[in-house]
Design an enzyme around this catalytic site. Structure first.
Site, PDB file in Angstrom:
ATOM      1  N   CYS A 197      24.081  56.445   0.509  1.00 25.73           N
ATOM      2  CA  CYS A 197      24.343  55.760   1.777  1.00 25.73           C
ATOM      3  C   CYS A 197      24.552  54.255   1.568  1.00 25.73           C
ATOM      4  O   CYS A 197      25.624  53.858   1.142  1.00 25.73           O
ATOM      5  CB  CYS A 197      23.243  56.072   2.784  1.00 25.73           C
ATOM      6  SG  CYS A 197      23.840  55.870   4.476  1.00 25.73           S
ATOM      7  N   HIS A 199      23.112  61.756   2.845  1.00 22.78           N
ATOM      8  CA  HIS A 199      21.749  61.792   2.286  1.00 22.78           C
ATOM      9  C   HIS A 199      21.435  63.179   1.715  1.00 22.78           C
ATOM     10  O   HIS A 199      20.827  64.006   2.405  1.00 22.78           O
ATOM     11  CB  HIS A 199      20.727  61.452   3.389  1.00 22.78           C
ATOM     12  CG  HIS A 199      20.764  60.028   3.809  1.00 22.78           C
ATOM     13  ND1 HIS A 199      20.015  59.049   3.198  1.00 22.78           N
ATOM     14  CD2 HIS A 199      21.484  59.411   4.778  1.00 22.78           C
ATOM     15  CE1 HIS A 199      20.262  57.890   3.776  1.00 22.78           C
ATOM     16  NE2 HIS A 199      21.146  58.080   4.737  1.00 22.78           N
ATOM     17  N   GLU A 252      19.232  63.999  -0.250  1.00 26.79           N
ATOM     18  CA  GLU A 252      17.781  64.213  -0.446  1.00 26.79           C
ATOM     19  C   GLU A 252      17.169  65.075   0.655  1.00 26.79           C
ATOM     20  O   GLU A 252      16.152  65.722   0.444  1.00 26.79           O
ATOM     21  CB  GLU A 252      17.040  62.867  -0.562  1.00 26.79           C
ATOM     22  CG  GLU A 252      16.958  62.006   0.689  1.00 26.79           C
ATOM     23  CD  GLU A 252      18.128  61.055   0.860  1.00 26.79           C
ATOM     24  OE1 GLU A 252      19.235  61.366   0.369  1.00 26.79           O
ATOM     25  OE2 GLU A 252      17.945  59.991   1.506  1.00 26.79           O
TER      26      GLU A 252
HETATM   27  N1  GLN Z   1      23.018  50.274   6.766  1.00 26.14           N
HETATM   28  C1  GLN Z   1      24.052  51.190   6.438  1.00 26.14           C
HETATM   29  C2  GLN Z   1      24.761  51.739   7.668  1.00 26.14           C
HETATM   30  O1  GLN Z   1      24.221  51.695   8.740  1.00 26.14           O
HETATM   31  C3  GLN Z   1      23.554  52.311   5.582  1.00 26.14           C
HETATM   32  C4  GLN Z   1      22.572  53.195   6.277  1.00 26.14           C
HETATM   33  C5  GLN Z   1      21.745  54.018   5.347  1.00 26.14           C
HETATM   34  O2  GLN Z   1      21.635  53.728   4.156  1.00 26.14           O
HETATM   35  N2  GLN Z   1      21.099  55.030   5.874  1.00 26.14           N
HETATM   36  O3  GLN Z   1      25.844  52.247   7.575  1.00 26.14           O
END
Ligand code: GLN
Length: 580
Positions: free
Chosen positions: A400, A528, A530
């Site tokens: 992410c 994600h 995970e």
């Molecule tokens: N801050 C980034 C976004 O909002 C990544 C979010 C995250 O890593 N969950 O896109």
């Protein structure tokens, strides 16, 4: 995809009540102190019942007023766990999914905020016209309706109440389960109270008094536990179990010792040895087989007897709080298990990293991971660690935020776009090379709660890519939680310079995966993974990242062997060269 509104919806109590009568309920409450493993007890009991062929689901009732933990800081609340259908929930739901095959949805997670939101909406609509809206019955009815709704489709529903008995905010939940127990019949419901039995070193003894007090607290609100799961640092002997049983009016064989274990994955086996599942199925008159626990036994064996050890550096800003990266940590452990390896996971504080000290700070790592994150704090350190991994051929896994930053690092240092940045850092009016920008639908959103791109979306994978080998598939589905995305304006330049977009959500034309084909293992994903890794089914991205890290370890060991033959000073400098 149109998502269900995240605002609490009202559930018709009477209709669901009759439908759900065939389900059995297991309530899990906590006493004495928080953080004693109610979530793990619920998840482990779920896994044991499943191993006996029972169809189980698990739900969490959180007494806080927030609608969900989505807007809470990881410092306060730990990880926000995202479900397939895009609910932002408590991290205990992660345990439930990791320990069982139950699929969590937004109905598996309820908070006081959601309950009141639904009741107030109904009041505004005029549904209670003429009536005074009260905690009993209106709030408790709404809580019960949620439990009946979550129970649909399962034989047994385990309901965990967050917090500790006596907490002021939790009162309506305890009252609701008191009512629910008499609605479904005491023979169809169990109350498991998880409590703490402290060891007082000065007396050299385990003390049962706090447990007695917390059971007294339960009784005062009309709840009598059927089982006590007693968490303790030392073994609880039969005499103490008998004493607890006597004072708490619980059968002695229903006092279950839960001694601290080396890994959380031993808990199902430990509770089984104590006879918990045997007695639960008997008490609920469930006709089941003996549990098949081979998978769990094998897992624990591998965890206790790894064939090798590999070092992974996780570069983030919540380093002091492992709870903030709960699923990530577990997914790495699963990847280790798949490779028969123990992972030494070091959490490196990104705020302390710079381009100058990154090589030194990360020189021991066989793999580097930058996880999800928000905001500008610690970004430079994360970028420095990505640069180091890219240049020095260290396996890199970006998740992410870790993917967005990998793109920014590549833009700045390979494509020569020195001012490459993210919309997140420059705000609405920001200009320049926004390699990471708003997703179109995010431009007009002002509310913070539940408005990110959340939940599972499909992703098409490029043939011949590293990730195709990883997934052994060309279409996958993964869970998301982000507001910003890769800016397609830069895609062609990136591909020319050597960073390939190998995973794309075709439906929305969003880049989901980037990788460097000329690097041993540099994979960064917008989603994600995970959240979908389980100890008995490790996620392939984590398995392959650990495998690549083991490979890196071999390369370093080879260099060390060769240089060991040389003179001291020369050997040292050759080793440094290989690392730095
Ligand atoms: N801050 C980034 C976004 O909002 C990544 C979010 C995250 O890593 N969950 O896109």
């Amino acid at each position: 995809m149109v998502r269900k509104s995240r605002r609490a919806k009202s559930v018709s109590t009477t209709k669901s009540t009759t439908k759900a009568m065939k389900q059995k309920f297991i309530f899990v409450t906590g006493g004495v102190v928080s953080s004693i493993g109610k979530g793990l007890t619920a998840a482990s009991l779920g896994s044991l019942l499943e191993a006996r062929g029972v169809k189980v689901t698990i739900m969490k009732m959180d007494p806080y007023i927030n609608v969900d933990p989505g807007t809470m800081s990881p410092f306060q609340h730990g990880e926000v766990y995202v479900t397939e259908d895009g609910a932002e929930t408590d991290l205990d739901l992660g345990h439930y999914e990791r320990f069982t095959s139950a699929v969590m949805t937004r109905s598996n997670s309820v908070s006081t905020g959601q309950i009141y939101d639904a009741v107030i909406q109904r009041e505004r609509r005029g549904d209670y016209l003429g009536g005074t809206v009260q905690v009993i019955p209106h709030v408790t009815d709404e809580i019960k309706a949620r439990a009946y709704e979550a129970a649909q489709g399962s034989e047994v529903v385990i309901v965990e109440i967050g917090g500790t008995v006596g907490d002021i905010e939790a009162q309506p939940f305890f009252e609701a389960i008191r009512q629910l127990r008499s609605e479904v019949g005491m023979e169809n419901s169990i109350l498991v109270h998880v409590t703490y039995v402290p060891y007082i070193a000065a007396a050299g003894e385990l003390k049962s008094k706090p447990t007695q007090h917390s059971v007294k607290e339960l009784r005062m609100i009309g709840l009598q536990p059927d089982f006590l799961v007693c968490r303790a640092e030392k073994p609880i002997d039969e005499a103490l179990k008998k004493k607890i049983a006597l004072f708490c009016s619980v059968q002695p064989e229903h006092v279950i010792a839960a001694q601290d274990s080396r890994t959380i994955y031993e808990v199902p086996l430990a509770l089984h040895r104590e006879g918990l599942d045997d007695r639960v199925v008997k008490r609920l008159s469930l006709d089941t087989d003996k549990p098949d626990l081979k998978g769990w036994q094998h897992l624990v064996k591998v965890l206790h007897h790894p064939e090798r050890t590999v070092r992974i550096a996780v570069v983030g800003k919540y380093v002091d709080l492992k709870e903030s990266y709960k699923s990530l940590h577990e997914a790495l452990v699963h990847g280790g298990v798949a490779n028969h390896a123990k992972l030494e996971i070091t959490y490196v504080d990104s705020e302390k990293l710079t381009e100058k000290n990154a090589a030194q700070a990360l020189s021991d790592a066989h793999g580097i991971l930058v996880p999800g994150g928000f905001g500008t704090r610690g970004v430079d350190g994360k970028l420095a660690s990505i640069k180091y991994a890219r240049e020095k051929q260290v396996p890199y896994f970006g998740i992410c935020f870790g993917m967005q930053l990998a793109a920014i690092e590549f833009a700045r240092n390979v494509c020569g776009i020195r001012d490459a940045t993210s919309r997140e850092f420059v705000g609405d009016g920001g200009r320049g090379n926004l390699v990471i920008d708003f997703m179109e639908e995010q431009r007009t959103i002002t509310n913070k709660g539940g408005t990110m791109r959340l939940g599972a979306y499909p992703c098409d994978i490029q043939k011949g890519s590293k990730v195709e080998q990883v997934y052994k598939a060309t279409r996958i589905s993964e869970r998301h939680r982000h507001r910003y995305e890769f800016n397609n304006k830069y895609k062609a330049l990136f591909e020319k310079k050597g960073m390939q977009a190998t995973g794309v959500c075709k439906e929305r034309d969003l880049v989901e995966i980037v990788e460097l084909p000329d690097h041993p293992w540099f994979v960064a994903v917008q989603f994600h993974p995970e959240f979908k890794s389980k100890p008995l089914a490790p996620h392939p991205l984590f398995t392959q990242f650990v495998k690549a890290s083991l490979q890196r370890q071999k390369v370093l060991a080879g260099v060390e062997k060769r240089t060991a033959k040389g003179s001291g000073v020369l050997a040292e400098s050759a080793k440094k060269e290989a690392r730095a």
